[in-house]
Design a protein around this motif. Sequence first.
Motif, short mmCIF file in Angstrom:
data_model
loop_
_atom_site.label_atom_id
_atom_site.label_comp_id
_atom_site.label_asym_id
_atom_site.label_seq_id
_atom_site.Cartn_x
_atom_site.Cartn_y
_atom_site.Cartn_z
N GLU A 148 54.34 8.76 54.15
CA GLU A 148 55.80 8.84 54.04
C GLU A 148 56.40 9.48 55.28
O GLU A 148 57.57 9.28 55.58
CB GLU A 148 56.16 9.63 52.79
CG GLU A 148 57.48 9.18 52.21
CD GLU A 148 57.77 9.78 50.87
OE1 GLU A 148 56.85 10.31 50.24
OE2 GLU A 148 58.94 9.70 50.44
N ARG A 190 59.51 6.18 55.80
CA ARG A 190 60.30 6.74 54.70
C ARG A 190 60.86 5.66 53.78
O ARG A 190 61.06 5.90 52.60
CB ARG A 190 61.45 7.58 55.27
CG ARG A 190 60.96 8.90 55.81
CD ARG A 190 62.08 9.68 56.46
NE ARG A 190 61.56 10.89 57.06
CZ ARG A 190 62.25 11.66 57.88
NH1 ARG A 190 63.50 11.36 58.19
NH2 ARG A 190 61.72 12.76 58.38
N ARG A 228 59.45 2.92 53.03
CA ARG A 228 58.29 2.31 52.38
C ARG A 228 58.26 0.78 52.53
O ARG A 228 57.90 0.05 51.61
CB ARG A 228 58.22 2.68 50.88
CG ARG A 228 58.45 4.10 50.54
CD ARG A 228 57.62 5.05 51.35
NE ARG A 228 56.30 5.35 50.82
CZ ARG A 228 55.24 5.56 51.61
NH1 ARG A 228 55.33 5.43 52.92
NH2 ARG A 228 54.07 5.87 51.09
#
Lengths: 312, 838
Positions: free
Chosen positions: B366, B370, B372
Motif C-alpha cells: 500500500e 494506494r 490498489r
Amino acid sequence: MRPLAYLLLTVSLIAGALAAATAYLAPLDALDETDLLDDNGDAKLTLSAPAGVIDPRAEPELAASITALHTELDAARKDPKPILLVRERPQVELPPIEPVETRPTGQQVLLARESVMPIGRGGDPLTPDLLAALKDAEVESVKVKSFDLMRWRFAALPGLLVFGLACAGLLAGAGLVRAAAKKEIDAHADQPSGAQESPEQAFEAIHAEVVALKQALPGLASDHERNAMIVDRLGVLQSEHIQAIIDARAPLIARLGLGGFAEFMDRFAAADRKINRAWSAAADEAFEEAMDALEAADALLPGAAEKLKPRS
Amino acid sequence: MSDGPARRSRYREVTIASIIFGVIVGAIMNAAITYAGLKIGFTIVGSAIAAVLGFGVLRGLLRKGTILETNIGQTIASAVNTPNSGVIFTVPVLLLLGYQLRVGSLDFWLITLACVAGAILGGAFIVPLRKQMLDIERLRFPSATAVAAILKSPGAGPKKSIVLLVGILLSALIAAPAQLPQIKSPAELDALEGLVEEGRITRGDMLLTQQIDAWIEAEAAPEEVVAHGRLAEELIAAREANKPDVKRDLSAEEQRARADQVDILEQKVAHAADAGRAAIQRAIADPVDRSRIGAYPLELARRSADAAAGERPWSDLRAVAVGWAPTAPFGYADLQIRLPREVDPDAEPVDFAFNGKGATDEVLTERVDRDRDGRPDLLVTDEQVDVGRFLGLPAEMQLIFAIAPFALGAGYLTGRAGLLVLAGGVLAYLVINPVLFQAGWMPATVSDHQAANFGYGNINRPLGIGLLLGGALMGVVASLPAIREAFKSIAVASAGATQATRDELGLKVLVVAVIAALLLLFVAADFTGSRAINTICPVTDQKVESADYTTTYNGYTIAFADDEAKQAFLDASDADQELIAKTMSAHKKGMLSGLDPHLRAALIAIIGALWIWFAGIIIAQCTGMTDWSPISGMALLTVVLVMLLGGPGAVLGAVLIGAALCVAITCAADMMADLKTGYLVGAMPKRQQVVELICTGIGPLITMAVLLLIVATNEQKFGVPIGVGTDTVAPQAQALEAIITGVQGGEMPYALYGFGAALGALLGLGAFSGLGVLIGLSMYLPMIYISTYGIGCLINMGVSKVKGRRWAEEWGVPLAAGFIVGDAVLALGVNAIVLLRG
C-alpha cells in the motif's frame, strides 16, 4: 534570547494545538455505562467519527454481532415523521432487467479484501452496548459531537491544564521576544552600525535629492532629458533611501511609540506617493505633472521631518 | 522650461477610455470566471491580466494610455470581476438545498441586492483603513506589487521589461503541462490502450468508447439506451410543465396529473438507465470487464435518441461529454514518474492481468500503490509533485508541492515574512497531524496516508480559522494607535486641510456606508426572516408550491403542501411536532428567536455589519501579508454566526448575509490591493476609490445573470439546476452545504475555533502582531500551495543574501510579477477554451 523565545513559542503552539485537537475525544475508561443515558433513556453522547475497527474476514462472528448492533441502533432511532400523510405515488409496472453475469476486477477484490468494518459509526449514539463493544476491542477513546471541559484529557493529563500551560508558554515566549527586540534596538541606538543608513540619514538624503533634482532639471535641454533624469534619480531614491526608512520600522516604533510612528509614516507616505507619481508621470513623458508632484513631495517632507523628532 | 507648446496637457488618469475598458474587460472576466469557478471551485482576481490587457488596448491600440490611466482600467476591471467569488461560494448552496432562483422571484432580487450592497460596502468599509494598512503598516500585497511592476515596466527601461516578459513566458512554460490537460478532446481509437497504460483513462472508459464507436459505425445504439434518452427528454418536458408558475391556472386535478406524470417518468428513467447499462455490459464478452462499466453519462442516451430519430448525425456521439475517452495535451503526468515497484510478499495474488500491458497478479504494498490498481502511484501528476513520498517520509506526513508559478512568484514577492506561512504549514502537516495519527487520536478507519486529509478537514482548518480570528483581533488591538492616527488624518481630510489629505476620501463615505449597510442588511434580514424555511412539506414530503399554507413554530415560518397537511401538523402532539420540526432543524431556537421579528432582523443587521468590517480587515491583512485570503472560511463563519442568531433553520437568511459578506470581503481585499498598486505608481487614492465604488456594483449583477443562465441551461439539459450531475458541480457551495447541515446536526467544532482564537491572540502578543494571522492562514490552506509559496520566499532570501537586497528587488520583482501574470493569463486562456468547447 531570541532562539529561546522562538523555541518556547513553537513548543507551546504545538502543545496547544495538540491539546485542542483532543477536545472532542471522550476517553472510554472514564465513561461509565450509567453516565451514558439521560433521564429519557436517550444517549448523551453521539459519535462524530467512526470508532474502532474489525477485520470482518478474520472475525466473521464479531462482524455479525457488530452488524446486529448497528441494526439495533438504527431501529432505535425515533421515527422523524410520526404524522406523515403518505400520498399515493403512482406505481409503474416495469419489465424486469435480464441479469448480466459479472465478476469483480482485481482492484475491487483487493479493496474488498483490505476493507475494515467500524465498530461505531459517525452519528451513532454511544449506548451501553456500543460502549461495551468498543471496550472489548480495546478502543481507548472516541470522537464525539459535544465538548465537555471535565471530560477533556490530553494523554493522562487534564486537557485544560495542558492547554493552559501552552498558553502560558506563548505568553512567556511573546514577552521574551519583546524583550529581545527591545534589547536589540537599544543596542543599535547606542552603537549604530556604520554600514546601515539611519532613518534620519535616509530621510535627509531623500529631501536633499528631491531639492537637488528640482534644481538640476532647468539646466537640461529638453523635457525628454528632464523626464529621463527624474526616472533615473527617483528610481535610485525609491530602492535605496525610501526602503531604508521602511526597514527601520522597529527602531522607529521603539523611539517614537506606535502613535508617533503612525503620525510620521502618515506624513512620509503622502510625500512618498508624490515621488512615485513624479516617477510615473516622467516615465509617461508628462513633465509638468512630474514637476508638480515633485513640488508637492518637497512641500510635504518638512511636515514628516517634524514627526521624526522625538517628542519632548 | 518646456520645449513643447505652451498650453499644458492634462495628465491622463481617470478617462472615459479607461472606464469603458475596465468595465468591458471586467465583465468578460467575470462571466468566464463565474463559469470556471462553478466548475472547478476557485476563481482568479484578474488585476494582473487587466493590467497587461490595459497596455495592449490603452497604450497599444489607442496609443494614449498612461501608467495611471492603465491603473484605473485595471482597478475597474478587477472591481467588476472580483465579486464573482463571493457569489459563487455562497448563492448556489440555496439551489443545492432546493430553493429556486428565478428572475421573477423575490428571493433572487433580495440576494442580488444583498450582493450589490456587499460589493459597495466592502469597498467603503475598508477605505478608512487604507492609511493604516498601506501608509503605516506597509503591507506588501504581492499581487498588487506585481501589477505595479507591470504598470511601471515601460518606464523602468527595456531590460526590466524583458525580465518581466521572460517571467511571463517562463511561467506559462512551467504552468502549461499543469493546466493544458484540462483541455480534453476525443481520443483516437488506436491510442486507447496507451492511455489506459498511462493511467489517463480507465479500462472501463476504453470499453465504453469502443462500443460507442461501434454504434457510430452501425448507425444504431442499443434500444435500451435510445429509450433511456427519449424518456429523459420526456421527463425534462414534464418537469417544465409541472413548475408552479406554469401550471398555476390549471385545475387541482390537472395539476395532480402533471405531478403524477413526473413521478411515473422518474421511475421509468431510473429503470431505463439500469437497462441501458445492462445492454452495454452484455455486449462485452469478459465478465470482469463487464463490471468495469458503470453508469454512463445521460448525454450519451440523449444523443443516441436524437441520432436514432435522425435529428443529429451519429458522429455527434464522438464527444467527451457522452463518455468517449478523452485525450489531452502533454501534462506532467505523461512523464510517468512513478514510485519503484514494491511487491507485498505476504499478499495473496490478485488477477490484474486484464488491466493492461505490464500489469501482473502480484499485489504491491500500500506504500507504493494506494489506489490498489496494481501499479505504483505517480510521484508527479499534472498539478503536483509528491516530494514526501519521494523522500520516503512516513505516509502520515504530507510534503507535496503544487506546480503553480503564481504561488512561487507570490512567495518571492512576500520574501522573508512569508516563511512564517511555510512554518505554520510544516507545523500542521509534518508535526501535528503525524503526532495525532501516531497517538491514535484519529479514527481507526483513517489509514496513514489519509491522516493529512483527515487532519486538514477536522483539525487544521477549524483551528486555523480560530487562529485567524484571534490573531486578527489582536492585530486590531495592537494597531489601535495606527488606526486612530489614520482616522484622525482622514477626519482632517474631510475638512480639506492640506495637500496630502486632499487626496483622500473623507469619513463621510464611511458614515454613509454604515447607514446604507444597516438599512440594506435590515431589509434583507427582515424579508428573509419571515419566509418559510422549508421547500418540502414536512407532513406530505411533497414540494411546497405556494406560500398559502404556513404556520409559525419556534419563531420559524414553516410551509405546507396544502391545508390538510397544515392542519395535521397543528393537531399533532407537542412531541410529534418537535420530531417533525427536527427534520427542518426548526426544533432548536436561535439566540434571538424569542425577539420580535423586526427587532431580530435589526440586531442581525447590526451584528452582520460589524462582522463585515472585521472580516474585511482579516481578509485585507491576509492578502496584504501573503496574497492568500481565507474567503471560504469567513463565509463559513458568517453562515454559522447568522444560524446561531436566527436559529439553525434560518438557512435563507444565513446564506443571504453570507453572500453579502463574502462579496464585501472580496471587494475589500481587492480595493486595498488596487490602492496598493495605486500607491506604488503614485495614483490619487480618492480617484481610485470613487471609480471602484461606482463600478463594483456591476459585478454581482453579471455574476447573478450568468448563474441564472447556467441554472436554466442545466435544468434543460440535466433536469437539475446545479451541482452533481451537471457540468457545474459548484464545489465551494457543496462545502458550504456540508457546513449548514453540520450546524443543523450540531457537529460544528466550536471549541476548536475558540482554542484556536486563544492561541492566535497570544501569538500576536510578541513583536509581530500578525503572527497569529499568518500561522492560522497556513493551517487553513492546503499544504501543496503553501510549500510552493515557501520555496518562493526561500529563493528571495537566497538571492538577497548572494546578490544583495537591491538586486533582488530590482530584478526579482519583475520576474516574480511575470510568474504571477503568466500563470493567470494561461489559466484564463485554458478556462476560455474549456468554456468555448462546452
